[in-house]
Design a protein around this motif. Structure first.
Motif, PDB file in Angstrom:
ATOM      1  N   GLU A  49       1.942  47.077 -13.369  1.00 40.73           N
ATOM      2  CA  GLU A  49       2.570  46.742 -14.649  1.00 40.73           C
ATOM      3  C   GLU A  49       2.425  47.869 -15.665  1.00 40.73           C
ATOM      4  N   ILE A  50       1.257  48.479 -15.702  1.00 42.15           N
ATOM      5  CA  ILE A  50       1.030  49.600 -16.626  1.00 42.15           C
ATOM      6  C   ILE A  50       2.006  50.726 -16.318  1.00 42.15           C
ATOM      7  N   LEU A  51       2.159  51.053 -15.048  1.00 40.92           N
ATOM      8  CA  LEU A  51       3.056  52.139 -14.654  1.00 40.92           C
ATOM      9  C   LEU A  51       4.515  51.771 -14.899  1.00 40.92           C
ATOM     10  N   GLN A  52       4.893  50.548 -14.562  1.00 45.28           N
ATOM     11  CA  GLN A  52       6.273  50.117 -14.739  1.00 45.28           C
ATOM     12  C   GLN A  52       6.674  50.110 -16.216  1.00 45.28           C
ATOM     13  N   LYS A  53       5.784  49.610 -17.060  1.00 47.77           N
ATOM     14  CA  LYS A  53       6.087  49.480 -18.490  1.00 47.77           C
ATOM     15  C   LYS A  53       5.722  50.727 -19.285  1.00 47.77           C
ATOM     16  N   LYS A  54       5.142  51.727 -18.591  1.00 42.77           N
ATOM     17  CA  LYS A  54       4.732  52.980 -19.230  1.00 42.77           C
ATOM     18  C   LYS A  54       3.809  52.725 -20.428  1.00 42.77           C
ATOM     19  N   ILE A  55       2.827  51.884 -20.199  1.00 44.98           N
ATOM     20  CA  ILE A  55       1.868  51.519 -21.242  1.00 44.98           C
ATOM     21  C   ILE A  55       0.925  52.691 -21.499  1.00 44.98           C
ATOM     22  N   GLU A  56       0.704  53.011 -22.757  1.00 44.83           N
ATOM     23  CA  GLU A  56      -0.191  54.110 -23.128  1.00 44.83           C
ATOM     24  C   GLU A  56      -1.528  53.609 -23.656  1.00 44.83           C
ATOM     25  N   TYR A  57      -1.535  52.422 -24.237  1.00 46.90           N
ATOM     26  CA  TYR A  57      -2.744  51.829 -24.806  1.00 46.90           C
ATOM     27  C   TYR A  57      -2.851  50.401 -24.309  1.00 46.90           C
ATOM     28  N   LEU A  58      -4.041  50.006 -23.839  1.00 48.63           N
ATOM     29  CA  LEU A  58      -4.213  48.664 -23.301  1.00 48.63           C
ATOM     30  C   LEU A  58      -5.505  48.058 -23.828  1.00 48.63           C
ATOM     31  N   ARG A  59      -5.366  46.899 -24.450  1.00 45.33           N
ATOM     32  CA  ARG A  59      -6.536  46.158 -24.920  1.00 45.33           C
ATOM     33  C   ARG A  59      -6.935  45.166 -23.836  1.00 45.33           C
ATOM     34  N   ILE A  60      -8.176  45.236 -23.431  1.00 42.62           N
ATOM     35  CA  ILE A  60      -8.716  44.341 -22.408  1.00 42.62           C
ATOM     36  C   ILE A  60      -9.603  43.309 -23.094  1.00 42.62           C
ATOM     37  N   ASN A  61      -9.535  42.078 -22.662  1.00 43.45           N
ATOM     38  CA  ASN A  61     -10.375  40.992 -23.185  1.00 43.45           C
ATOM     39  C   ASN A  61     -10.085  40.686 -24.647  1.00 43.45           C
ATOM     40  N   GLY A  62      -8.820  40.683 -25.024  1.00 39.97           N
ATOM     41  CA  GLY A  62      -8.470  40.297 -26.393  1.00 39.97           C
ATOM     42  C   GLY A  62      -8.953  38.884 -26.688  1.00 39.97           C
ATOM     43  N   ILE A  63      -8.864  38.054 -25.678  1.00 36.25           N
ATOM     44  CA  ILE A  63      -9.378  36.683 -25.749  1.00 36.25           C
ATOM     45  C   ILE A  63     -10.201  36.487 -24.483  1.00 36.25           C
ATOM     46  N   GLY A  64     -11.380  36.003 -24.613  1.00 32.65           N
ATOM     47  CA  GLY A  64     -12.239  35.866 -23.447  1.00 32.65           C
ATOM     48  C   GLY A  64     -13.211  37.035 -23.395  1.00 32.65           C
ATOM     49  N   ASP A  65     -13.787  37.275 -22.235  1.00 34.22           N
ATOM     50  CA  ASP A  65     -14.761  38.353 -22.116  1.00 34.22           C
ATOM     51  C   ASP A  65     -14.821  38.815 -20.664  1.00 34.22           C
ATOM     52  N   THR A  66     -15.576  39.854 -20.453  1.00 35.45           N
ATOM     53  CA  THR A  66     -15.754  40.415 -19.126  1.00 35.45           C
ATOM     54  C   THR A  66     -16.411  39.366 -18.230  1.00 35.45           C
ATOM     55  N   PRO A  67     -15.733  38.966 -17.149  1.00 33.63           N
ATOM     56  CA  PRO A  67     -16.293  37.880 -16.334  1.00 33.63           C
ATOM     57  C   PRO A  67     -17.490  38.271 -15.474  1.00 33.63           C
ATOM     58  N   ASP A  68     -17.521  39.522 -14.990  1.00 30.67           N
ATOM     59  CA  ASP A  68     -18.622  39.926 -14.125  1.00 30.67           C
ATOM     60  C   ASP A  68     -18.644  41.448 -13.967  1.00 30.67           C
ATOM     61  N   LYS A  69     -19.666  41.932 -13.300  1.00 27.79           N
ATOM     62  CA  LYS A  69     -19.839  43.383 -13.130  1.00 27.79           C
ATOM     63  C   LYS A  69     -18.729  43.991 -12.264  1.00 27.79           C
ATOM     64  N   ARG A  70     -18.222  43.243 -11.308  1.00 26.70           N
ATOM     65  CA  ARG A  70     -17.130  43.739 -10.452  1.00 26.70           C
ATOM     66  C   ARG A  70     -15.903  44.076 -11.299  1.00 26.70           C
ATOM     67  N   PHE A  71     -15.632  43.271 -12.310  1.00 28.21           N
ATOM     68  CA  PHE A  71     -14.521  43.519 -13.228  1.00 28.21           C
ATOM     69  C   PHE A  71     -14.679  44.891 -13.876  1.00 28.21           C
ATOM     70  N   VAL A  72     -15.890  45.185 -14.315  1.00 28.31           N
ATOM     71  CA  VAL A  72     -16.170  46.480 -14.946  1.00 28.31           C
ATOM     72  C   VAL A  72     -15.931  47.613 -13.948  1.00 28.31           C
ATOM     73  N   GLU A  73     -16.446  47.452 -12.741  1.00 30.97           N
ATOM     74  CA  GLU A  73     -16.283  48.498 -11.729  1.00 30.97           C
ATOM     75  C   GLU A  73     -14.809  48.765 -11.438  1.00 30.97           C
ATOM     76  N   LEU A  74     -14.028  47.702 -11.281  1.00 28.33           N
ATOM     77  CA  LEU A  74     -12.604  47.871 -10.983  1.00 28.33           C
ATOM     78  C   LEU A  74     -11.836  48.437 -12.179  1.00 28.33           C
ATOM     79  N   LEU A  75     -12.240  48.051 -13.386  1.00 31.77           N
ATOM     80  CA  LEU A  75     -11.571  48.586 -14.569  1.00 31.77           C
ATOM     81  C   LEU A  75     -11.874  50.073 -14.747  1.00 31.77           C
TER      82      LEU A  75
END
Length: 84
Positions: free
Chosen positions: A29-55
């Motif tokens: 989606e980032i590549l298709q939409k040519k996104i330059e800035y992305l906010r992660i966890n605008g609502i909610g929070d990091t669910p686990d350490k694996r999420f951090v590693e993949l991000l």
């Protein structure tokens, strides 16, 4: 808002069911939409350490995208020695 809450719960369920697939879809989606800035966890929070590693991996693959991560789970975000 109920619709925002439902969308967040849907994304979390998708991530928990298939973490790698979630980030592959996000990258596409980032590549298709040519996104330059992305906010992660605008609502909610990091669910686990694996999420951090993949991000972090995703950010390394997309050096022209700036990521902003809102979180209260600092424990998950401790920098590995090779990044300090």
């Amino acid at each position: 808002m109920p619709s925002v809450k439902q969308a967040n719960e849907t994304r979390l369920a998708y991530y928990l069911a298939d973490p790698t697939g979630f980030f592959e879809t996000l990258k596409a989606e980032i590549l298709q939409k040519k996104i330059e800035y992305l906010r992660i966890n605008g609502i909610g929070d990091t669910p686990d350490k694996r999420f951090v590693e993949l991000l972090v991996k995703l950010a390394g693959e997309l050096p022209n995208v700036r990521f902003w991560v809102a979180t209260r789970k600092v424990l998950f975000w401790e920098l590995p020695a090779w990044l300090r």
